[in-house]
Design a protein around this motif. Structure first.
Motif, PDB file in Angstrom:
ATOM      1  N   ALA A 295       0.821  -1.209   0.000  1.00  0.00           N
ATOM      2  CA  ALA A 295       0.000   0.000   0.000  1.00  0.00           C
ATOM      3  C   ALA A 295       0.855   1.260   0.000  1.00  0.00           C
ATOM      4  O   ALA A 295       0.501   2.270  -0.607  1.00  0.00           O
ATOM      5  CB  ALA A 295      -0.918  -0.007   1.216  1.00  0.00           C
ATOM      6  N   ARG A 296       1.998   1.188   0.647  1.00  0.00           N
ATOM      7  CA  ARG A 296       2.862   2.365   0.756  1.00  0.00           C
ATOM      8  C   ARG A 296       3.778   2.546  -0.448  1.00  0.00           C
ATOM      9  O   ARG A 296       3.990   3.659  -0.927  1.00  0.00           O
ATOM     10  CB  ARG A 296       3.695   2.276   2.027  1.00  0.00           C
ATOM     11  CG  ARG A 296       4.575   3.498   2.266  1.00  0.00           C
ATOM     12  CD  ARG A 296       5.172   3.500   3.654  1.00  0.00           C
ATOM     13  NE  ARG A 296       5.972   4.696   3.883  1.00  0.00           N
ATOM     14  CZ  ARG A 296       6.565   4.983   5.032  1.00  0.00           C
ATOM     15  NH1 ARG A 296       6.450   4.146   6.065  1.00  0.00           N
ATOM     16  NH2 ARG A 296       7.272   6.086   5.158  1.00  0.00           N
ATOM     17  N   TYR A 297       4.324   1.436  -0.972  1.00  0.00           N
ATOM     18  CA  TYR A 297       5.341   1.540  -2.017  1.00  0.00           C
ATOM     19  C   TYR A 297       4.903   0.975  -3.373  1.00  0.00           C
ATOM     20  O   TYR A 297       5.694   0.996  -4.316  1.00  0.00           O
ATOM     21  CB  TYR A 297       6.615   0.822  -1.575  1.00  0.00           C
ATOM     22  CG  TYR A 297       7.215   1.385  -0.315  1.00  0.00           C
ATOM     23  CD1 TYR A 297       7.829   2.634  -0.303  1.00  0.00           C
ATOM     24  CD2 TYR A 297       7.165   0.665   0.879  1.00  0.00           C
ATOM     25  CE1 TYR A 297       8.384   3.153   0.855  1.00  0.00           C
ATOM     26  CE2 TYR A 297       7.723   1.179   2.049  1.00  0.00           C
ATOM     27  CZ  TYR A 297       8.327   2.417   2.031  1.00  0.00           C
ATOM     28  OH  TYR A 297       8.869   2.934   3.182  1.00  0.00           O
ATOM     29  N   THR A 298       3.707   0.467  -3.497  1.00  0.00           N
ATOM     30  CA  THR A 298       3.142  -0.221  -4.665  1.00  0.00           C
ATOM     31  C   THR A 298       3.601  -1.681  -4.690  1.00  0.00           C
ATOM     32  O   THR A 298       4.674  -2.025  -4.191  1.00  0.00           O
ATOM     33  CB  THR A 298       3.482   0.419  -6.026  1.00  0.00           C
ATOM     34  OG1 THR A 298       4.828   0.125  -6.384  1.00  0.00           O
ATOM     35  CG2 THR A 298       3.232   1.912  -6.015  1.00  0.00           C
ATOM     36  N   LYS A 299       2.775  -2.496  -5.308  1.00  0.00           N
ATOM     37  CA  LYS A 299       3.051  -3.928  -5.354  1.00  0.00           C
ATOM     38  C   LYS A 299       4.309  -4.242  -6.148  1.00  0.00           C
ATOM     39  O   LYS A 299       5.104  -5.110  -5.777  1.00  0.00           O
ATOM     40  CB  LYS A 299       1.857  -4.674  -5.951  1.00  0.00           C
ATOM     41  CG  LYS A 299       0.634  -4.657  -5.052  1.00  0.00           C
ATOM     42  CD  LYS A 299      -0.515  -5.457  -5.637  1.00  0.00           C
ATOM     43  CE  LYS A 299      -1.689  -5.461  -4.659  1.00  0.00           C
ATOM     44  NZ  LYS A 299      -2.832  -6.252  -5.154  1.00  0.00           N
ATOM     45  N   VAL A 300       4.494  -3.521  -7.264  1.00  0.00           N
ATOM     46  CA  VAL A 300       5.660  -3.832  -8.092  1.00  0.00           C
ATOM     47  C   VAL A 300       6.961  -3.511  -7.368  1.00  0.00           C
ATOM     48  O   VAL A 300       7.953  -4.248  -7.497  1.00  0.00           O
ATOM     49  CB  VAL A 300       5.580  -3.095  -9.446  1.00  0.00           C
ATOM     50  CG1 VAL A 300       5.798  -1.611  -9.307  1.00  0.00           C
ATOM     51  CG2 VAL A 300       6.594  -3.682 -10.420  1.00  0.00           C
TER      52      VAL A 300
ATOM     53  N   PHE B  73       1.445  -3.823 -14.556  1.00  0.00           N
ATOM     54  CA  PHE B  73       1.044  -3.716 -13.159  1.00  0.00           C
ATOM     55  C   PHE B  73       1.900  -2.741 -12.358  1.00  0.00           C
ATOM     56  O   PHE B  73       1.880  -2.757 -11.140  1.00  0.00           O
ATOM     57  CB  PHE B  73       0.993  -5.096 -12.480  1.00  0.00           C
ATOM     58  CG  PHE B  73       2.254  -5.881 -12.539  1.00  0.00           C
ATOM     59  CD1 PHE B  73       2.415  -6.859 -13.496  1.00  0.00           C
ATOM     60  CD2 PHE B  73       3.259  -5.667 -11.612  1.00  0.00           C
ATOM     61  CE1 PHE B  73       3.566  -7.616 -13.541  1.00  0.00           C
ATOM     62  CE2 PHE B  73       4.415  -6.426 -11.650  1.00  0.00           C
ATOM     63  CZ  PHE B  73       4.559  -7.406 -12.623  1.00  0.00           C
ATOM     64  N   LEU B  74       2.667  -1.873 -13.048  1.00  0.00           N
ATOM     65  CA  LEU B  74       3.336  -0.793 -12.327  1.00  0.00           C
ATOM     66  C   LEU B  74       2.312   0.151 -11.714  1.00  0.00           C
ATOM     67  O   LEU B  74       2.566   0.816 -10.738  1.00  0.00           O
ATOM     68  CB  LEU B  74       4.248  -0.004 -13.274  1.00  0.00           C
ATOM     69  CG  LEU B  74       5.606  -0.638 -13.592  1.00  0.00           C
ATOM     70  CD1 LEU B  74       6.283   0.136 -14.705  1.00  0.00           C
ATOM     71  CD2 LEU B  74       6.503  -0.664 -12.372  1.00  0.00           C
ATOM     72  N   ILE B  75       1.123   0.198 -12.331  1.00  0.00           N
ATOM     73  CA  ILE B  75       0.062   1.066 -11.826  1.00  0.00           C
ATOM     74  C   ILE B  75      -0.643   0.348 -10.686  1.00  0.00           C
ATOM     75  O   ILE B  75      -1.137  -0.762 -10.871  1.00  0.00           O
ATOM     76  CB  ILE B  75      -0.950   1.393 -12.929  1.00  0.00           C
ATOM     77  CG1 ILE B  75      -0.220   2.021 -14.125  1.00  0.00           C
ATOM     78  CG2 ILE B  75      -2.047   2.292 -12.408  1.00  0.00           C
ATOM     79  CD1 ILE B  75      -1.086   2.187 -15.348  1.00  0.00           C
ATOM     80  N   PRO B  76      -0.713   0.940  -9.487  1.00  0.00           N
ATOM     81  CA  PRO B  76      -1.399   0.292  -8.366  1.00  0.00           C
ATOM     82  C   PRO B  76      -2.873   0.042  -8.707  1.00  0.00           C
ATOM     83  O   PRO B  76      -3.481   0.837  -9.432  1.00  0.00           O
ATOM     84  CB  PRO B  76      -1.274   1.313  -7.224  1.00  0.00           C
ATOM     85  CG  PRO B  76      -0.156   2.204  -7.633  1.00  0.00           C
ATOM     86  CD  PRO B  76      -0.172   2.250  -9.121  1.00  0.00           C
ATOM     87  N   PRO B  77      -3.472  -1.056  -8.237  1.00  0.00           N
ATOM     88  CA  PRO B  77      -4.874  -1.342  -8.534  1.00  0.00           C
ATOM     89  C   PRO B  77      -5.791  -0.296  -7.929  1.00  0.00           C
ATOM     90  O   PRO B  77      -5.537   0.201  -6.836  1.00  0.00           O
ATOM     91  CB  PRO B  77      -5.107  -2.713  -7.883  1.00  0.00           C
ATOM     92  CG  PRO B  77      -4.086  -2.794  -6.821  1.00  0.00           C
ATOM     93  CD  PRO B  77      -2.884  -2.054  -7.333  1.00  0.00           C
TER      94      PRO B  77
END
Length: 390
Positions: A261-266, A378-382
């Protein structure tokens, strides 16, 4: 506690129950070997039937969840999974045990896909990542199952009696949780057909999960051997690397959601790949007890996030329903879990165990590279749907 929080507890309890059942079976494998007088080779052949069932269960689960919804599959599959466990202990011969193990492996992956589908649905409703904590509970159940197994072995319970106790605990968990396991809104994307080629996004995610599962499988099966033959650890320290790996993996999963949530999944996946690479290379280049233990701990932290985050990305595919996307990614990644351990053995036979572990370190580098391509979707957070009210 609001309604969604109660649902989170219920789904988490179901993840815990599945992990408890699996670790319970694993804790009595030596007793099963003794009961039937199996050699190591015969036991290895017997254990192969569990992953055979798992592979069978993957497409079946994707189809069943897509057609009937995850609630139906979780509750029926959960009861069947719990009731199959005692049959392992009651099997009078290896010939009756084989189909039971196939069924047990199949039901395990049916629960895997259906529970992750339910978790993704709840994640969308809560508007935040929570899948990692569910996988953390599964890992925590592994420690619980091992501890309970040791206690019941000390009390001289047979495997059948031990499995019966866990079945009763499992049925209780299912009964208490079933009212909060809901039927998700049916996805408009995808079909119920699972056995087809994944699109570019799912293929990328599948390869990341494949490399993560390959690393995980190697650590599960070869940690003790590495500490014994390469580190030359004293007998009381042979299991130290495995404990460091498992402890770090289990605890790391409880932090996965907050980090994502803080740094993105990727970003978390990239760091995870880096940790796997650094941890294994540290163990190879400095083969001492404490350096290798630190290395295995880093690998555990790296492996912790790969599967929950991969599932979280796959479950939001725009071309496939969540259950079908999860089954596709799981099918590909699961072969990494199967391929990794024997590959370690073959390479070690030709060269040595350090070379094998250095090659597995490349899995971490592969994860880092695959998640770092410029056009990675998926660099873009959902974007989660608007948070539901209680």
């Amino acid at each position: 506690m609001n309604y969604l929080s109660k649902r989170r507890v219920a789904v988490g309890a179901m993840f815990f129950f599945v992990g408890l059942c699996f670790s319970t079976w694993a804790s009595r494998i030596p007793d099963i070997q003794t009961k039937f007088g199996l050699s190591e080779g015969q036991l290895g052949t017997l254990l192969l039937f569990l992953p055979i069932g798992s592979v069978i269960g993957l497409p079946l689960a994707g189809w069943a969840v897509h057609k009937f919804g995850s609630r139906v599959v979780i509750l029926t599959g959960g009861v069947a999974y719990a009731l199959t466990l005692p049959l392992i202990g009651l099997s009078p011969s290896t010939w009756t045990l084989l189909p039971v193990l196939v069924c047990y492996g199949m039901l395990g992956n049916v629960m895997n896909i259906s529970l992750n589908t339910q978790g993704l649905n709840l994640e969308d409703q809560m508007g935040k990542s929570i899948l990692g904590s569910f996988h953390g509970l599964w890992s925590l159940a592994g420690f619980t199952g091992a501890g309970l197994g040791a206690a019941l072995i000390w009390l001289d319970l047979t495997p059948a009696q031990h499995f019966g106790v866990v079945t009763l605990i499992s049925i209780l968990i299912i009964a208490l949780s079933q009212g909060l396991i809901v039927k998700e809104v049916k996805s408009s994307g995808g079909s119920g057909l699972v056995l087809k080629r994944p699109d570019g996004l799912l293929l990328r995610v599948s390869m990341i999960a494949f490399l993560g599962m390959m690393s995980e499988g190697c650590m599960f099966d070869w940690s003790g051997v590495y500490f014994k033959k390469v580190i030359l650890a004293e007998p009381e320290f042979v299991a130290l690397g495995y404990v460091a790996f498992m402890g770090a993996m289990a605890s790391g999963r409880f932090f996965t959601d907050k980090l994502a949530a803080r740094y993105t999944k990727v970003a978390v996946i990239q760091i995870s790949g880096f940790l796997i690479f650094v941890g294994l290379m540290l163990s190879v280049l400095i083969p001492t007890l404490w350096a290798a233990t630190l290395g295995f701990l880093l690998v555990g932290l790296g492996v912790a996030s790969i599967i929950p985050l991969s599932y979280g990305i796959a479950g939001r595919s725009k071309l496939y329903s969540p259950s079908v996307a999860l089954a596709l990614v799981s099918t590909i990644s699961f072969f990494g879990f199967l391929l990794g351990p024997p590959l370690i053995g073959f390479v070690a036979e030709l060269f040595d165990l350090k070379i094998s572990f250095a090659l597995v370190a490349l899995c971490g580098m592969g994860i880092l590279l695959l998640s770092s391509f410029k056009k990675t979707v998926f660099l873009i957070p959902p974007k989660f749907p608007k948070k539901a009210t209680a």
